[in-house]
Design a protein around this motif. Structure first.
Motif, PDB file in Angstrom:
ATOM      1  N   SER A  39      33.442  42.358  43.397  1.00 44.71           N
ATOM      2  CA  SER A  39      34.647  41.888  44.075  1.00 44.71           C
ATOM      3  C   SER A  39      34.434  41.950  45.583  1.00 44.71           C
ATOM      4  O   SER A  39      33.541  42.621  46.081  1.00 44.71           O
ATOM      5  N   SER A  40      35.300  41.257  46.295  1.00 43.47           N
ATOM      6  CA  SER A  40      35.183  41.220  47.749  1.00 43.47           C
ATOM      7  C   SER A  40      36.391  41.918  48.367  1.00 43.47           C
ATOM      8  O   SER A  40      37.400  42.138  47.702  1.00 43.47           O
ATOM      9  N   PRO A  41      36.324  42.246  49.639  1.00 45.02           N
ATOM     10  CA  PRO A  41      37.480  42.852  50.310  1.00 45.02           C
ATOM     11  C   PRO A  41      38.697  41.926  50.332  1.00 45.02           C
ATOM     12  O   PRO A  41      39.830  42.386  50.313  1.00 45.02           O
ATOM     13  N   VAL A  42      38.476  40.617  50.329  1.00 41.99           N
ATOM     14  CA  VAL A  42      39.585  39.666  50.318  1.00 41.99           C
ATOM     15  C   VAL A  42      40.328  39.753  48.986  1.00 41.99           C
ATOM     16  O   VAL A  42      41.559  39.750  48.941  1.00 41.99           O
ATOM     17  N   GLY A  43      39.613  39.869  47.902  1.00 39.32           N
ATOM     18  CA  GLY A  43      40.244  40.021  46.593  1.00 39.32           C
ATOM     19  C   GLY A  43      41.040  41.310  46.500  1.00 39.32           C
ATOM     20  O   GLY A  43      42.126  41.343  45.921  1.00 39.32           O
ATOM     21  N   PHE A  44      40.519  42.377  47.093  1.00 40.02           N
ATOM     22  CA  PHE A  44      41.239  43.652  47.110  1.00 40.02           C
ATOM     23  C   PHE A  44      42.518  43.537  47.927  1.00 40.02           C
ATOM     24  O   PHE A  44      43.564  44.042  47.536  1.00 40.02           O
ATOM     25  N   LEU A  45      42.455  42.830  49.057  1.00 38.47           N
ATOM     26  CA  LEU A  45      43.632  42.622  49.891  1.00 38.47           C
ATOM     27  C   LEU A  45      44.697  41.815  49.152  1.00 38.47           C
ATOM     28  O   LEU A  45      45.886  42.146  49.199  1.00 38.47           O
ATOM     29  N   VAL A  46      44.285  40.789  48.430  1.00 39.39           N
ATOM     30  CA  VAL A  46      45.230  39.976  47.647  1.00 39.39           C
ATOM     31  C   VAL A  46      45.871  40.831  46.553  1.00 39.39           C
ATOM     32  O   VAL A  46      47.082  40.747  46.309  1.00 39.39           O
ATOM     33  N   LEU A  47      45.088  41.692  45.917  1.00 41.12           N
ATOM     34  CA  LEU A  47      45.626  42.580  44.887  1.00 41.12           C
ATOM     35  C   LEU A  47      46.662  43.529  45.479  1.00 41.12           C
ATOM     36  O   LEU A  47      47.733  43.742  44.893  1.00 41.12           O
TER      37      LEU A  47
END
Length: 109
Positions: A39-47
């Motif tokens: 996963s990427s940091p962008v995906g974590f931010l969206v979550l």
């Protein structure tokens, strides 16, 4: 009763199973490169943003549910006064009088 295959059928079946289960040898892993599953940091931010939105929605829903009445049934009319019914029967002529339209008599300047 046994579930074994005859010797003449077992060899072609096992050979075809081995051929069908092999990975392709041309380097194509079906879209599963070295970054597959990471996963990427962008995906974590969206979550995290989705979780915050869900928290606000739950908070709003609990506020609205506290305002809902316990029952939607109409309250029983126990002591209905009979005086308004008598007043309606006494003045039927007042309700039937025509009302003049004041906009028809005014002149536009």
């Amino acid at each position: 009763m046994s579930l074994t295959l005859p010797a003449g059928v077992a060899l072609p079946v096992t050979a075809s199973v081995l051929v069908l289960t092999q990975q392709p040898g041309n380097g194509d892993n079906g879209g599963q490169g070295e970054d597959f599953g990471k996963s990427s940091p962008v995906g974590f931010l969206v979550l995290i943003l989705f979780l915050i939105a869900v928290a606000f929605l739950v908070r709003s829903m609990t506020k609205h549910l506290k305002r809902v009445p316990a029952s939607f049934d109409d309250p029983p009319a126990e002591a209905a006064p009979e005086q308004p019914e008598a007043a309606e029967k006494a003045e039927p002529e007042a309700a039937e009088k025509p009302v003049k339209d004041s906009s028809a008599t005014t002149k536009a300047d």
